[in-house]
Design an enzyme around this catalytic site. Structure first.
Site, PDB file in Angstrom:
ATOM      1  CG  ASP A  79       0.753   0.361 -34.082  1.00 12.78           C
ATOM      2  OD1 ASP A  79       1.316   0.247 -33.071  1.00 12.78           O
ATOM      3  OD2 ASP A  79       1.545   0.140 -35.129  1.00 12.78           O
ATOM      4  CE1 TYR A  81      -0.629  -5.313 -27.146  1.00 10.58           C
ATOM      5  CE2 TYR A  81      -2.956  -5.874 -27.201  1.00 10.58           C
ATOM      6  CZ  TYR A  81      -1.781  -5.602 -26.618  1.00 10.58           C
ATOM      7  OH  TYR A  81      -1.954  -4.958 -25.114  1.00 10.58           O
ATOM      8  CG  PHE A  91      -3.011  -0.712 -24.021  1.00  8.57           C
ATOM      9  CD1 PHE A  91      -1.752  -0.856 -24.224  1.00  8.57           C
ATOM     10  CD2 PHE A  91      -3.450   0.544 -24.272  1.00  8.57           C
ATOM     11  CE1 PHE A  91      -0.721  -0.090 -24.239  1.00  8.57           C
ATOM     12  CE2 PHE A  91      -2.587   1.511 -24.116  1.00  8.57           C
ATOM     13  CZ  PHE A  91      -1.276   1.155 -24.199  1.00  8.57           C
ATOM     14  CG  HIS A 194       4.089   2.687 -23.713  1.00  7.04           C
ATOM     15  ND1 HIS A 194       4.046   1.187 -23.875  1.00  7.04           N
ATOM     16  CD2 HIS A 194       3.100   3.093 -24.717  1.00  7.04           C
ATOM     17  CE1 HIS A 194       3.094   0.802 -24.557  1.00  7.04           C
ATOM     18  NE2 HIS A 194       2.578   1.901 -25.340  1.00  7.04           N
TER      19      HIS A 194
END
Length: 227
Positions: A79, A81, A91, A194
């Site tokens: 999801d 920031y 990102f 991740h």
């Protein structure tokens, strides 16, 4: 013109305005489905009393900046920031002097020897779809919109890409890797941990995936991506 025909035209216009012409050809019908009505109503209600990221005009930026027919690579996030940096691309950061920790690790893995902009629009315009599986979030509250219906829309997005000849999917972490089973075998799937500071050292850093992609494109006489 019949009422039904008018509704279809209006829905198509909404889809084209929201996600662009080429995506609307594949996902336009989703805007007529009940779950998208729930998503829309929930966001309208939430925006009255909470700060929601990204801003309304940025929610579908991943689609608008990487049209369906241009998609070469998919990077799947979770999801946006929730600190004000979200710009609609997974990102990517809209704050020019703020590089989130996950993005810092992404840049480290690519091998940047100088600071580059945290905005990843330059990737989107080269065919890298930067897609979060949930397209909005409440300020300061990660995963707060994870149950309002977004995943159905982004699942349909992944599914629609199976119609393309070949796409490279970069699935980072357990959440993104759940989508592997919905990706057709003809595509390439690159998996690792991740890039967050909690897990980047478990396989993301040193994976060599960005280099692998450009080596693949070179070997198949296709344009490389300027990361």
């Amino acid at each position: 013109m019949s009422h039904t025909a008018t509704d279809m035209i209006n829905t198509r216009n909404i889809a084209v305005d929201t996600i662009g012409e080429s995506w609307a050809q594949h996902l336009g019908s989703e805007f007529t489905k009940p779950y998208m009505g729930v998503v829309s109503a929930t966001l309208k209600r939430e925006r009255l009393t909470h700060t929601i990221y990204p801003e309304q005009q940025d929610v579908f930026n991943a689609y608008l900046h990487t049209p369906y027919d241009k998609v070469r690579v998919v990077i799947l996030g979770q999801d946006p920031y929730h600190n004000g940096a979200a710009d609609g691309l997974a990102f990517s950061s809209k704050r020019p002097n703020f590089i989130p920790q996950s993005l810092r690790n992404i840049f480290k893995e690519i091998g940047y020897d100088a600071v580059k902009s945290p905005s990843l629009y330059r990737w989107a315009e080269q065919g890298v779809l930067l897609l979060n599986t949930c397209l909005t979030v409440r300020k300061g509250l990660a995963h707060s919109h994870s149950k309002i219906g977004w995943q159905e829309f982004t699942f349909k997005t992944i599914q629609s890409l199976n119609d393309k000849k070949h796409v490279i999917f970069m699935l980072w972490g357990a959440h993104a890797q759940k989508y592997d089973e919905y990706i057709a075998p003809k595509h390439t799937v690159l998996k690792c941990s991740h890039p967050s500071p909690f897990s980047a050292h478990r396989g993301f850093l040193g994976s060599g995936h960005f280099k692998w992609i450009n080596d693949y494109y070179k070997s198949t006489n296709q344009p490389t991506i300027d990361w």
